[in-house]
Design a protein around this motif. Structure first.
Motif, PDB file in Angstrom:
ATOM      1  N   GLN A   1       0.724  -1.158   0.047  1.00 38.97           N
ATOM      2  CA  GLN A   1      -0.021  -0.097   0.138  1.00 38.97           C
ATOM      3  C   GLN A   1       1.023   1.216  -0.140  1.00 38.97           C
ATOM      4  O   GLN A   1       0.352   2.148  -0.754  1.00 38.97           O
ATOM      5  CB  GLN A   1      -0.860  -0.055   1.324  1.00 38.97           C
ATOM      6  CG  GLN A   1      -2.158  -0.978   1.043  1.00 38.97           C
ATOM      7  CD  GLN A   1      -2.888  -0.895   2.362  1.00 38.97           C
ATOM      8  OE1 GLN A   1      -2.525  -0.564   3.412  1.00 38.97           O
ATOM      9  NE2 GLN A   1      -4.046  -1.862   2.362  1.00 38.97           N
ATOM     10  N   ALA A   2       1.859   1.162   0.654  1.00 36.44           N
ATOM     11  CA  ALA A   2       2.829   2.370   0.850  1.00 36.44           C
ATOM     12  C   ALA A   2       3.689   2.467  -0.598  1.00 36.44           C
ATOM     13  O   ALA A   2       3.449   3.726  -1.281  1.00 36.44           O
ATOM     14  CB  ALA A   2       4.078   2.097   1.830  1.00 36.44           C
ATOM     15  N   ILE A   3       3.990   1.602  -1.258  1.00 31.22           N
ATOM     16  CA  ILE A   3       4.580   1.587  -2.641  1.00 31.22           C
ATOM     17  C   ILE A   3       3.536   1.960  -3.489  1.00 31.22           C
ATOM     18  O   ILE A   3       3.641   2.770  -4.603  1.00 31.22           O
ATOM     19  CB  ILE A   3       5.053   0.170  -2.915  1.00 31.22           C
ATOM     20  CG1 ILE A   3       6.327  -0.246  -2.025  1.00 31.22           C
ATOM     21  CG2 ILE A   3       5.466   0.230  -4.377  1.00 31.22           C
ATOM     22  CD1 ILE A   3       6.901  -1.607  -2.288  1.00 31.22           C
ATOM     23  N   ALA A   4       2.048   1.555  -3.575  1.00 30.37           N
ATOM     24  CA  ALA A   4       1.199   2.255  -4.373  1.00 30.37           C
ATOM     25  C   ALA A   4       0.789   3.254  -4.288  1.00 30.37           C
ATOM     26  O   ALA A   4       0.860   4.276  -5.179  1.00 30.37           O
ATOM     27  CB  ALA A   4      -0.065   1.424  -4.235  1.00 30.37           C
ATOM     28  N   ALA A   5       0.758   4.091  -2.900  1.00 31.21           N
ATOM     29  CA  ALA A   5       0.428   5.329  -2.600  1.00 31.21           C
ATOM     30  C   ALA A   5       1.409   6.190  -3.073  1.00 31.21           C
ATOM     31  O   ALA A   5       1.456   7.317  -3.891  1.00 31.21           O
ATOM     32  CB  ALA A   5       0.436   5.573  -1.266  1.00 31.21           C
ATOM     33  N   GLU A   6       2.894   5.747  -3.042  1.00 32.45           N
ATOM     34  CA  GLU A   6       4.141   6.479  -3.480  1.00 32.45           C
ATOM     35  C   GLU A   6       4.080   6.487  -4.844  1.00 32.45           C
ATOM     36  O   GLU A   6       4.264   7.555  -5.665  1.00 32.45           O
ATOM     37  CB  GLU A   6       5.447   5.802  -3.101  1.00 32.45           C
ATOM     38  CG  GLU A   6       6.609   6.774  -3.388  1.00 32.45           C
ATOM     39  CD  GLU A   6       7.972   5.713  -2.919  1.00 32.45           C
ATOM     40  OE1 GLU A   6       8.796   5.371  -3.731  1.00 32.45           O
ATOM     41  OE2 GLU A   6       7.713   5.296  -1.701  1.00 32.45           O
TER      42      GLU A   6
END
Length: 180
Positions: A100-105
């Protein structure tokens, strides 16, 4: 004679059996039968208590120990499986949060790139719009000048056709400009 002796012997041997009855039921042989029965039971009891039963109890004890060990191992494996499941769930939760963090980034980077592309496109559109408006003004001015020229020429030709001696090019041009 030898045959008679053998025949007599067979007859004599068969004689006690011919009395009719089972020898086990003969009351005269019961005391010896009871004695040997007691001896056989004592020997059987001794063999069972000293040889067979210890082996059987040893086998049963070994089996009970093996079952207890298997149950302990199964409990250990169950505990390990529960620990592994907890570790799996934790790793899965961490992987999901990282994803999720990678997707948000990635979304933020893409949004930045989209915003930059939109700004560039807006700048290009503004530049092209300004250039187009300038070109349209030039075309309108040229068209207006062409209309004035055509109107002046047409008016001059009409005046020349109707009154050829009254033609004044300056007057026609000023009249066309006044109407335009």
């Amino acid at each position: 004679m030898a045959t008679e002796t053998v025949g007599e012997l067979i007859h004599e041997a068969a004689e006690p059996h011919a009395s009719g009855g089972l020898p086990q039921l003969d009351f005269a042989t019961w005391p010896t039968q009871i004695f040997w029965l007691a001896v056989a039971l004592v020997v059987l009891y001794y063999l069972m208590s000293r040889v067979a039963l210890p082996r059987i109890s040893e086998t049963l004890e070994e089996r009970a120990d093996a079952i207890a060990d298997d149950l302990d191992k199964a409990e250990e494996f169950r505990r390990r499986a529960a620990d592994a499941e907890k570790a799996y769930e934790q790793a899965l939760a961490e992987a999901r949060s990282k994803a999720q963090a990678i997707a948000a980034e990635t979304r933020a980077e893409i949004q930045t790139q989209v915003d930059a592309a939109l700004a560039k496109a807006d700048a290009e559109i503004s530049a092209r719009t300004a250039e187009s408006e300038k070109r349209i003004r030039e075309i309108r001015d040229e068209a207006a000048a062409a209309v004035i020229t055509v109107a002046t020429d047409t008016a001059g030709a009409l005046i020349d056709a109707v009154l050829p001696e009254a033609q004044d090019a300056k007057a026609v041009a000023s009249a066309v400009k006044a109407r335009a």
